[in-house]
Design a protein around this motif. Structure first.
Motif, PDB file in Angstrom:
ATOM      1  N   TYR A   1      16.088  32.358  51.722  1.00 43.59           N
ATOM      2  CA  TYR A   1      16.028  33.799  51.939  1.00 43.59           C
ATOM      3  C   TYR A   1      17.129  34.539  51.194  1.00 43.59           C
ATOM      4  N   ALA A   2      16.771  35.688  50.645  1.00 41.45           N
ATOM      5  CA  ALA A   2      17.788  36.616  50.148  1.00 41.45           C
ATOM      6  C   ALA A   2      18.401  37.196  51.414  1.00 41.45           C
ATOM      7  N   THR A   3      19.694  37.074  51.559  1.00 42.47           N
ATOM      8  CA  THR A   3      20.300  37.436  52.830  1.00 42.47           C
ATOM      9  C   THR A   3      21.647  38.110  52.642  1.00 42.47           C
ATOM     10  N   THR A   4      22.195  38.566  53.747  1.00 43.04           N
ATOM     11  CA  THR A   4      23.517  39.197  53.755  1.00 43.04           C
ATOM     12  C   THR A   4      24.458  38.348  54.598  1.00 43.04           C
ATOM     13  N   ARG A   5      25.740  38.688  54.524  1.00 45.92           N
ATOM     14  CA  ARG A   5      26.717  37.972  55.362  1.00 45.92           C
ATOM     15  C   ARG A   5      26.371  38.150  56.831  1.00 45.92           C
ATOM     16  N   ALA A   6      25.998  39.356  57.216  1.00 47.24           N
ATOM     17  CA  ALA A   6      25.690  39.625  58.628  1.00 47.24           C
ATOM     18  C   ALA A   6      24.476  38.818  59.094  1.00 47.24           C
ATOM     19  N   LYS A   7      23.445  38.743  58.270  1.00 47.72           N
ATOM     20  CA  LYS A   7      22.255  37.988  58.652  1.00 47.72           C
ATOM     21  C   LYS A   7      22.543  36.490  58.716  1.00 47.72           C
ATOM     22  N   LEU A   8      23.323  35.971  57.784  1.00 46.57           N
ATOM     23  CA  LEU A   8      23.696  34.556  57.816  1.00 46.57           C
ATOM     24  C   LEU A   8      24.518  34.268  59.065  1.00 46.57           C
TER      25      LEU A   8
ATOM     26  N   VAL B   1      25.859  34.269  48.907  1.00 45.26           N
ATOM     27  CA  VAL B   1      25.497  35.484  49.625  1.00 45.26           C
ATOM     28  C   VAL B   1      26.234  36.622  48.942  1.00 45.26           C
ATOM     29  N   ASN B   2      25.501  37.637  48.490  1.00 47.17           N
ATOM     30  CA  ASN B   2      26.106  38.759  47.782  1.00 47.17           C
ATOM     31  C   ASN B   2      25.534  40.051  48.356  1.00 47.17           C
ATOM     32  N   ASP B   3      26.306  40.670  49.237  1.00 46.63           N
ATOM     33  CA  ASP B   3      25.818  41.875  49.920  1.00 46.63           C
ATOM     34  C   ASP B   3      25.563  43.027  48.959  1.00 46.63           C
ATOM     35  N   ARG B   4      26.394  43.188  47.944  1.00 47.43           N
ATOM     36  CA  ARG B   4      26.207  44.287  46.989  1.00 47.43           C
ATOM     37  C   ARG B   4      24.897  44.120  46.221  1.00 47.43           C
ATOM     38  N   LEU B   5      24.638  42.925  45.741  1.00 50.46           N
ATOM     39  CA  LEU B   5      23.397  42.651  45.012  1.00 50.46           C
ATOM     40  C   LEU B   5      22.184  42.805  45.934  1.00 50.46           C
ATOM     41  N   PHE B   6      22.311  42.337  47.167  1.00 46.80           N
ATOM     42  CA  PHE B   6      21.236  42.484  48.140  1.00 46.80           C
ATOM     43  C   PHE B   6      20.929  43.964  48.366  1.00 46.80           C
ATOM     44  N   ALA B   7      21.981  44.767  48.525  1.00 43.41           N
ATOM     45  CA  ALA B   7      21.811  46.211  48.762  1.00 43.41           C
ATOM     46  C   ALA B   7      21.101  46.875  47.590  1.00 43.41           C
ATOM     47  N   GLU B   8      21.518  46.543  46.371  1.00 44.92           N
ATOM     48  CA  GLU B   8      20.892  47.141  45.197  1.00 44.92           C
ATOM     49  C   GLU B   8      19.429  46.723  45.074  1.00 44.92           C
TER      50      GLU B   8
ATOM     51  N   VAL C   1      16.427  54.229  52.842  1.00 43.61           N
ATOM     52  CA  VAL C   1      17.227  53.191  52.188  1.00 43.61           C
ATOM     53  C   VAL C   1      18.505  52.963  52.980  1.00 43.61           C
ATOM     54  N   ASP C   2      19.179  54.037  53.342  1.00 43.97           N
ATOM     55  CA  ASP C   2      20.419  53.933  54.108  1.00 43.97           C
ATOM     56  C   ASP C   2      20.184  53.201  55.424  1.00 43.97           C
ATOM     57  N   SER C   3      19.112  53.532  56.095  1.00 47.84           N
ATOM     58  CA  SER C   3      18.777  52.878  57.361  1.00 47.84           C
ATOM     59  C   SER C   3      18.534  51.383  57.163  1.00 47.84           C
ATOM     60  N   ALA C   4      17.807  51.021  56.125  1.00 50.16           N
ATOM     61  CA  ALA C   4      17.518  49.606  55.858  1.00 50.16           C
ATOM     62  C   ALA C   4      18.800  48.826  55.566  1.00 50.16           C
ATOM     63  N   LEU C   5      19.722  49.445  54.848  1.00 51.23           N
ATOM     64  CA  LEU C   5      20.978  48.761  54.526  1.00 51.23           C
ATOM     65  C   LEU C   5      21.841  48.593  55.766  1.00 51.23           C
TER      66      LEU C   5
ATOM     67  N   ALA D   1      27.365  48.895  49.944  1.00 49.07           N
ATOM     68  CA  ALA D   1      26.142  49.684  49.849  1.00 49.07           C
ATOM     69  C   ALA D   1      26.315  50.979  49.069  1.00 49.07           C
ATOM     70  N   ALA D   2      27.542  51.328  48.697  1.00 52.42           N
ATOM     71  CA  ALA D   2      27.811  52.638  48.080  1.00 52.42           C
ATOM     72  C   ALA D   2      26.990  52.881  46.815  1.00 52.42           C
ATOM     73  N   VAL D   3      26.949  51.921  45.919  1.00 59.12           N
ATOM     74  CA  VAL D   3      26.220  52.092  44.658  1.00 59.12           C
ATOM     75  C   VAL D   3      24.725  52.250  44.931  1.00 59.12           C
ATOM     76  N   ALA D   4      24.188  51.431  45.815  1.00 59.62           N
ATOM     77  CA  ALA D   4      22.760  51.494  46.128  1.00 59.62           C
ATOM     78  C   ALA D   4      22.402  52.839  46.763  1.00 59.62           C
ATOM     79  N   ARG D   5      23.268  53.336  47.636  1.00 56.90           N
ATOM     80  CA  ARG D   5      23.006  54.634  48.264  1.00 56.90           C
ATOM     81  C   ARG D   5      23.053  55.759  47.242  1.00 56.90           C
ATOM     82  N   ALA D   6      24.020  55.697  46.327  1.00 62.95           N
ATOM     83  CA  ALA D   6      24.129  56.737  45.297  1.00 62.95           C
ATOM     84  C   ALA D   6      22.894  56.741  44.400  1.00 62.95           C
ATOM     85  N   GLU D   7      22.414  55.564  44.022  1.00 62.39           N
ATOM     86  CA  GLU D   7      21.213  55.489  43.190  1.00 62.39           C
ATOM     87  C   GLU D   7      19.989  56.002  43.935  1.00 62.39           C
ATOM     88  N   ALA D   8      19.916  55.731  45.231  1.00 63.55           N
ATOM     89  CA  ALA D   8      18.791  56.222  46.022  1.00 63.55           C
ATOM     90  C   ALA D   8      18.785  57.752  46.061  1.00 63.55           C
TER      91      ALA D   8
END
Length: 179
Positions: A31-38, A72-79, A95-99, A109-116
């Motif tokens: 699974y593509a995952t985050t630190r929190a999910k792991l 596990v790479n949260d930044r890449l997962f967020a993007e 998008v913000d809610s999903a992250l 999540a900052a970069v992903a939110r800005a792009e959204a």
């Protein structure tokens, strides 16, 4: 000791450090995952099967080590998640809610939110096209239908201004980007 819910199966043995690491590796492979999910996954497995190792379970250290190694790479997962949601036409709020639900910290999540936010109008157009709203409808909608379309666009995370413009547009007449 964990109790088996299936009477035909013998209970799984409690976890030790090696077994915990194997479970973590198997999880990040699949699974593509985050630190929190792991972390949540490992804590659930520890509750289900118990701990048989020395001291307390090292699941926090294991999560940190996997993040250091790049498993596990949260930044890449967020993007990736933000890009996937934008392709499907979801707005910045969605998008913000999903992250947040995925447990991604604000710094990652900052970069992903800005792009959204930057792609907000394009995402709104994509959603309107997918749902045949406003300029993408086959015929003008009645007031009751427009209210439902407006609500759907807001639930999809789009700003009220974008949703209002698109819902009010006549079929074939796409409004200009309000930004």
């Amino acid at each position: 000791m964990a109790v088996s819910t299936n009477p035909r199966k013998s209970p799984r043995p409690p976890l030790d450090s090696a077994a915990l690491e194997r479970l973590a590796l198997h999880y990040v492979e699949r699974y593509a995952t985050t630190r929190a999910k792991l972390r949540a996954y490992l804590e659930r497995k520890l509750r289900e099967r118990g701990w048989d190792g020395e001291g307390s379970p090292p699941h926090e250290a294991l999560v940190a080590r996997f993040a250091e190694r790049g498993y596990v790479n949260d930044r890449l997962f967020a993007e990736s998640r933000a890009e996937a949601l934008a392709r499907r036409g979801y707005g910045a709020r969605r998008v913000d809610s999903a992250l947040r639900i995925a447990g991604i910290e604000d710094a990652d999540a900052a970069v992903a939110r800005a792009e959204a936010h930057e792609r907000g109008w394009d995402a709104a157009l994509t959603y309107a096209r997918r749902k045949k709203i406003g300029p993408f409808a086959l015929e003008p909608s009645e007031e009751n239908r427009r209210q439902k379309q407006l609500a759907a666009m807001l639930r999809a995370g789009h700003p009220f201004e974008f949703a209002k413009l698109l819902v009010a547009a006549l079929p074939g007449e796409c409004p200009a980007d309000p930004n």
